[in-house]
Design an enzyme around this catalytic site. Structure first.
Site, PDB file in Angstrom:
ATOM      1  N   SER A 134       0.857  -1.189   0.000  1.00 33.06           N
ATOM      2  CA  SER A 134       0.000   0.000   0.000  1.00 33.06           C
ATOM      3  C   SER A 134       0.890   1.234   0.000  1.00 33.06           C
ATOM      4  O   SER A 134       2.041   1.178   0.471  1.00 33.06           O
ATOM      5  CB  SER A 134      -0.889   0.009   1.246  1.00 33.06           C
ATOM      6  OG  SER A 134      -1.537   1.263   1.403  1.00 33.06           O
ATOM      7  N   TYR A 147      -2.178   1.057  10.778  1.00 31.55           N
ATOM      8  CA  TYR A 147      -2.076   0.532   9.418  1.00 31.55           C
ATOM      9  C   TYR A 147      -0.746   0.928   8.794  1.00 31.55           C
ATOM     10  O   TYR A 147      -0.111   0.122   8.109  1.00 31.55           O
ATOM     11  CB  TYR A 147      -3.246   1.037   8.579  1.00 31.55           C
ATOM     12  CG  TYR A 147      -3.323   0.414   7.204  1.00 31.55           C
ATOM     13  CD1 TYR A 147      -3.402  -0.973   7.044  1.00 31.55           C
ATOM     14  CD2 TYR A 147      -3.332   1.206   6.062  1.00 31.55           C
ATOM     15  CE1 TYR A 147      -3.468  -1.556   5.786  1.00 31.55           C
ATOM     16  CE2 TYR A 147      -3.409   0.633   4.794  1.00 31.55           C
ATOM     17  CZ  TYR A 147      -3.475  -0.743   4.661  1.00 31.55           C
ATOM     18  OH  TYR A 147      -3.541  -1.306   3.401  1.00 31.55           O
TER      19      TYR A 147
END
Length: 247
Positions: A134, A147
């Site tokens: 990501s 995250y």
């Protein structure tokens, strides 16, 4: 692009989103597929129409990973797609259980799969490990917190693996999407549809198929080519949090 002889691809988190789309694209490209996910009913809906083998898999559970890897058999390409995010809490409001799950799913889950399938990958004549990263794995942002930590960890593991496996000629690729419209956001916001749609307001986000096309491109390169790191974003996204929104 059809490959001969047929190679076997294992995809984790294949019951929806990028994992499911990648399975469809890779089946069309001529690969044999073994799919894993926690939701067996949803997994069957993806696997059966494309003739893929499938087995229940929770990458956060060692026994589940062991059973899945025993089921797989041969493996030429491992796509570590399972993972996810929870919330947008600040560090001072850390939910340790949420952080723990994100680290388990995004980092240790990937490590478990690599450990479990490395013998099969070593037996392949053209082995490749692909991890769905990501932009959050190379760029911190307010609200990223747990995250960010998990995806930065996954990014580091990929870089280490590339070094460790270099002499064995096992390719290691990380694909790092920005805003993609999948169930990812719905999970992140605990099923709150309004919150899950907010990140996509005023933009045309990537789709799961957009990412699956890049996955397919990466694993169909000639054997002497490795794409180390592929970042991809919607045209209206410059960084993890900077967008041109047409509101």
């Amino acid at each position: 692009m059809n490959l001969s002889p047929r190679r076997t691809v294992v995809i984790t988190g294949a019951s929806s989103g990028i994992g499911a789309a990648s399975a469809r694209h890779l089946a069309a490209a001529g690969f044999d597929l073994v799919l894993g996910a926690r939701r067996l009913d949803r997994l069957a809906e993806v696997a059966e129409p494309i003739g893929a083998r499938y087995h229940e898999l929770d990458v956060c559970d060692n026994a589940s990973v062991d059973a899945f890897c025993a089921f797989v058999g041969s493996c030429d390409v491992l796509i570590n797609n399972a993972g996810g995010a929870l919330g947008l809490d600040r560090v001072e409001a850390t939910d340790e259980d949420g952080w723990r799950w994100m680290f388990e799913a995004n980092v240790l889950g990937m490590v478990r799969m690599v450990k479990g399938l490395l013998p099969a990958l070593r037996a392949s004549t053209d082995a490749h490990i692909v991890t769905m990263g990501s932009v959050a794995g190379v760029e911190a942002y307010a609200g990223g917190a747990g995250y960010n930590v998990a995806k930065h960890g996954a990014h580091a593991v990929n870089d280490v693996l590339r070094l460790e496996l270099l002499s064995e000629l096992i390719r290691v690729t990380e694909i790092a999407p920005g805003a993609v419209r999948t169930e990812f956001s719905l999970v992140r916001f605990d099923g709150d549809v309004e919150k899950s749609e907010k990140p996509y307001a005023g933009i045309t986000p990537l789709t799961a198929d957009d990412v699956a096309e890049v996955v397919t491109f990466a694993v169909t390169r000639p054997a002497n080519v490795n794409l180390d790191y592929i970042a991809m974003k919607p045209r209206q996204q410059a960084t993890a949090k900077v967008f041109h929104r047409e509101l």
